[in-house]
Motif scaffolding. Structure first.
Motif, short mmCIF file in Angstrom:
data_model
loop_
_atom_site.label_atom_id
_atom_site.label_comp_id
_atom_site.label_asym_id
_atom_site.label_seq_id
_atom_site.Cartn_x
_atom_site.Cartn_y
_atom_site.Cartn_z
N ASP A 226 17.57 -27.24 -35.00
CA ASP A 226 16.12 -27.62 -34.27
C ASP A 226 15.99 -26.63 -33.08
OD1 ASP A 226 15.44 -29.48 -36.08
OD2 ASP A 226 16.36 -31.26 -34.83
N ALA A 227 16.81 -26.14 -32.45
CA ALA A 227 16.72 -25.40 -31.35
C ALA A 227 16.13 -23.91 -31.92
CB ALA A 227 17.78 -25.34 -30.50
N GLU A 228 16.72 -23.48 -32.78
CA GLU A 228 16.38 -22.20 -33.45
C GLU A 228 14.58 -22.11 -33.96
OE1 GLU A 228 19.57 -21.42 -36.04
OE2 GLU A 228 20.51 -20.25 -34.63
N ARG A 229 14.49 -23.27 -34.63
CA ARG A 229 13.15 -23.66 -35.13
C ARG A 229 12.21 -23.54 -33.75
NH1 ARG A 229 10.91 -27.68 -37.91
NH2 ARG A 229 12.01 -29.17 -36.74
N ALA A 230 12.37 -24.19 -32.60
CA ALA A 230 11.78 -24.35 -31.36
C ALA A 230 11.66 -22.84 -30.97
CB ALA A 230 12.45 -25.44 -30.63
N TYR B 55 25.47 -29.47 -29.53
CA TYR B 55 24.01 -29.41 -28.90
C TYR B 55 23.63 -28.29 -28.18
CZ TYR B 55 24.20 -34.49 -29.80
OH TYR B 55 23.95 -35.68 -30.36
N TYR B 56 22.42 -27.75 -28.26
CA TYR B 56 21.83 -26.67 -27.77
C TYR B 56 20.65 -27.10 -26.89
CZ TYR B 56 24.92 -24.32 -31.00
OH TYR B 56 26.16 -23.56 -31.61
N GLU B 57 20.35 -26.01 -26.06
CA GLU B 57 19.02 -26.42 -25.02
C GLU B 57 18.35 -25.04 -25.25
OE1 GLU B 57 19.81 -28.20 -21.13
OE2 GLU B 57 21.14 -26.74 -21.36
N LYS C 296 20.85 -21.55 -26.11
CA LYS C 296 21.94 -21.70 -25.40
C LYS C 296 22.63 -22.97 -25.88
CE LYS C 296 20.73 -18.88 -21.25
NZ LYS C 296 21.00 -19.12 -19.76
N TYR C 297 24.16 -22.57 -26.08
CA TYR C 297 24.91 -23.75 -26.16
C TYR C 297 25.21 -24.55 -24.86
CZ TYR C 297 29.17 -26.21 -27.43
OH TYR C 297 30.04 -27.35 -27.97
#
Length: 125
Positions: A30-34, A74-76, A67-68
């Motif tokens: 999801d973080a990469e898609r965002a 979880y990632y931000e 970033k991890y």
């Protein structure tokens, strides 16, 4: 009576705890898609619809980074942006990051990506 008051207080606190940081910690996917979605945006609005007296801030994105968090898996998302002539970098919650999209209008990045959350109130832009 004390039990009723304590129960109401607990529900009140729990409600706001659930709304806080709804889409701040994401799966890597999801973080990469965002990040890919945000890299295509020229301008976004930062607005917490669940916060009292928040004001929409429109910003020009100059960079996006995943970033991890250091916590579980979880990632931000961090955005670099220009606001009022100043360059800033900050972690963002996709429930409070707004975009204008053709055919839909104003929506959160989380909603644009199909991620479940409650944006509370929609800002005027």
């Amino acid at each position: 009576m004390k039990k009723i008051i304590l129960s109401l207080f607990t529900l009140f606190v729990f409600h706001f705890a659930v709304l806080a940081d709804q889409l701040a910690y994401l799966s890597k996917t999801d973080a990469e898609r965002a990040a890919a979605f945000l890299e295509k945006q020229k301008k976004v609005g930062i607005y917490c619809g669940c916060c009292d007296n928040d004001v929409l801030t429109a910003v020009k994105i100059t960079g996006v980074e995943v970033k991890y968090t250091g916590y579980e898996q979880y990632y931000e998302i961090y955005i670099k942006y220009k606001s009022k002539g100043e360059l800033k970098t900050e972690a963002v919650d996709l429930a409070y990051l707004w975009v204008k999209t053709k055919g839909v209008g104003l929506q959160t990045v989380g909603k644009a990506l199909g991620l479940e959350h409650d944006p509370c109130n929609t800002p005027n832009w």
